[in-house]
Write a protein that holds these residues in place. Sequence first.
Motif, PDB file in Angstrom:
ATOM      1  N   VAL A  70      -4.715  92.591  99.953  1.00 49.46           N
ATOM      2  CA  VAL A  70      -3.875  91.407 100.155  1.00 49.46           C
ATOM      3  C   VAL A  70      -3.362  90.894  98.819  1.00 49.46           C
ATOM      4  CG1 VAL A  70      -3.893  88.980 100.848  1.00 49.46           C
ATOM      5  CG2 VAL A  70      -4.969  90.704 102.304  1.00 49.46           C
ATOM      6  N   ILE A  71      -4.245  90.788  97.845  1.00 47.88           N
ATOM      7  CA  ILE A  71      -3.836  90.294  96.527  1.00 47.88           C
ATOM      8  C   ILE A  71      -2.812  91.233  95.897  1.00 47.88           C
ATOM      9  CG2 ILE A  71      -4.638  89.834  94.175  1.00 47.88           C
ATOM     10  CD1 ILE A  71      -7.204  88.755  95.370  1.00 47.88           C
ATOM     11  N   MET A  81       7.105  93.821  90.782  1.00 50.42           N
ATOM     12  CA  MET A  81       6.582  95.002  90.100  1.00 50.42           C
ATOM     13  C   MET A  81       5.531  95.685  90.975  1.00 50.42           C
ATOM     14  SD  MET A  81       5.965  93.513  86.240  1.00 50.42           S
ATOM     15  CE  MET A  81       7.299  92.763  85.289  1.00 50.42           C
ATOM     16  N   LYS A  82       5.340  96.951  90.750  1.00 47.38           N
ATOM     17  CA  LYS A  82       4.284  97.674  91.439  1.00 47.38           C
ATOM     18  C   LYS A  82       2.948  97.240  90.857  1.00 47.38           C
ATOM     19  CE  LYS A  82       2.488 102.288  92.454  1.00 47.38           C
ATOM     20  NZ  LYS A  82       2.646 103.754  92.250  1.00 47.38           N
ATOM     21  N   VAL A  83       1.950  97.104  91.725  1.00 48.83           N
ATOM     22  CA  VAL A  83       0.616  96.735  91.282  1.00 48.83           C
ATOM     23  C   VAL A  83      -0.364  97.826  91.682  1.00 48.83           C
ATOM     24  CG1 VAL A  83      -1.274  95.081  91.512  1.00 48.83           C
ATOM     25  CG2 VAL A  83       1.086  94.266  91.448  1.00 48.83           C
ATOM     26  N   LYS A 266       1.639  81.206  92.653  1.00 45.49           N
ATOM     27  CA  LYS A 266       2.316  81.248  93.947  1.00 45.49           C
ATOM     28  C   LYS A 266       1.556  82.087  94.971  1.00 45.49           C
ATOM     29  CE  LYS A 266       6.886  80.831  91.773  1.00 45.49           C
ATOM     30  NZ  LYS A 266       8.200  81.478  91.553  1.00 45.49           N
ATOM     31  N   VAL A 267       0.611  82.888  94.490  1.00 43.48           N
ATOM     32  CA  VAL A 267      -0.195  83.706  95.390  1.00 43.48           C
ATOM     33  C   VAL A 267      -1.237  82.850  96.106  1.00 43.48           C
ATOM     34  CG1 VAL A 267      -1.951  85.527  95.470  1.00 43.48           C
ATOM     35  CG2 VAL A 267       0.154  85.863  94.140  1.00 43.48           C
ATOM     36  N   PHE A 268      -1.825  81.907  95.368  1.00 42.63           N
ATOM     37  CA  PHE A 268      -2.921  81.106  95.909  1.00 42.63           C
ATOM     38  C   PHE A 268      -2.388  79.804  96.495  1.00 42.63           C
ATOM     39  CE2 PHE A 268      -4.590  84.019  92.798  1.00 42.63           C
ATOM     40  CZ  PHE A 268      -5.698  84.545  93.452  1.00 42.63           C
ATOM     41  N   GLU A 275      -5.723  84.880 104.612  1.00 44.47           N
ATOM     42  CA  GLU A 275      -5.789  86.263 104.137  1.00 44.47           C
ATOM     43  C   GLU A 275      -6.605  86.397 102.860  1.00 44.47           C
ATOM     44  OE1 GLU A 275      -1.982  88.826 105.075  1.00 44.47           O
ATOM     45  OE2 GLU A 275      -1.382  86.931 104.141  1.00 44.47           O
ATOM     46  N   LEU A 276      -6.621  85.375 102.036  1.00 45.89           N
ATOM     47  CA  LEU A 276      -7.322  85.446 100.755  1.00 45.89           C
ATOM     48  C   LEU A 276      -8.838  85.393 100.909  1.00 45.89           C
ATOM     49  CD1 LEU A 276      -4.972  83.234  98.575  1.00 45.89           C
ATOM     50  CD2 LEU A 276      -5.383  85.680  98.313  1.00 45.89           C
ATOM     51  N   ASP A 277      -9.318  84.980 102.064  1.00 47.09           N
ATOM     52  CA  ASP A 277     -10.733  84.993 102.414  1.00 47.09           C
ATOM     53  C   ASP A 277     -11.624  84.405 101.327  1.00 47.09           C
ATOM     54  OD1 ASP A 277     -13.546  86.446 102.905  1.00 47.09           O
ATOM     55  OD2 ASP A 277     -12.444  86.322 104.794  1.00 47.09           O
ATOM     56  N   VAL A 278     -12.337  85.248 100.555  1.00 45.69           N
ATOM     57  CA  VAL A 278     -13.293  84.753  99.577  1.00 45.69           C
ATOM     58  C   VAL A 278     -12.643  83.866  98.512  1.00 45.69           C
ATOM     59  CG1 VAL A 278     -13.151  86.704  97.981  1.00 45.69           C
ATOM     60  CG2 VAL A 278     -15.284  85.431  98.165  1.00 45.69           C
ATOM     61  N   TYR A 279     -11.330  84.024  98.332  1.00 50.31           N
ATOM     62  CA  TYR A 279     -10.615  83.218  97.338  1.00 50.31           C
ATOM     63  C   TYR A 279      -9.918  82.008  97.958  1.00 50.31           C
ATOM     64  CZ  TYR A 279     -11.227  87.310  94.345  1.00 50.31           C
ATOM     65  OH  TYR A 279     -11.757  88.339  93.616  1.00 50.31           O
TER      66      TYR A 279
END
Length: 314
Positions: A70-71, A81-83, A266-268, A275-279
Amino acid sequence: MRSSRSLANNRATSTTLIGLSAIGALVLTGCGGNADASNPDGGNSNEAEVIKMATLPAGDDPTAVNPVDVIRELVEAETGMKVEVIDAPDYLGVVEAVRADHVDIALMSAFPSALAVNTGEVDALMTWPGSPEPVSKCYVLQDSPLQSIEDLAGKTVAFAAPGSSSGFFMPVHLLDSHGLTRDEDYEVMFTGGHDRSALAVKEGQVAASCTASMLMEMGGTDYFPFEEGETRVIGESVTMDVSMAVIASQEVSETKRAALLEALPKVFVDENAEELDVYRDLVGVTPTLEPSPEIFQSLVDVAAVAGVDIADLQ
């Protein structure tokens, strides 16, 4: 066995006191050096558009799930960019990969991040503040004659593991602040887990246990097998100034650095919380961008008292 209601409560009480176990630990792969447009002889120029990220999500919540994919997808969407997720077996492997510039960034918990930055060879790209609540608590059975941390002198105390922040580092600092030196004033028993420490207390094998504060909210489960009123807290640790951090290679390109600084906050956000669950606890929390190393000093001080090395971390 815990009920579905207990499971839901466990998730709801999840904090950002992350730093115990390496959930989803992986094997280092794809660690070729990064090249960018300023180095045309370094290989494929497209390499500059690839962000290599290592993450070892860890936490006191045993029900949490590792959202690595997810991250990766969210960072790709925000940066364009590709991660690539570079997997590592432990925190030391992650830190060494960042130091060697095999990895651009790593998302890690407070203690390994603090120790990594303290080397002077790794940068902190972003940090999130810790909880205002104490990380750890030391407890005894309700009918125990012990009333304070000082009363643990000459006693045996259960700790989860030598690599546990809430189950060892923070409590050792707590006892030290009350004048009790490890292995001199009290005996340490490593049980191998917070739940096993609880059983050691329950069975009278130790006088007390020090555990993650959040686990004490899971009463009546396998993680804290006591009902309300069966135990009593005799001491609380200090809080953590940092809960999580993104550390970065000092060689990461300015293009990637700028993109990440803009994208990661912007992700968090709320829409990604589930979807981020533990985060999920980082959602809605304002991070500090490019903080100074001093932000980690309280953790470095705790590590010094506990004799912590990056290689010890789990």
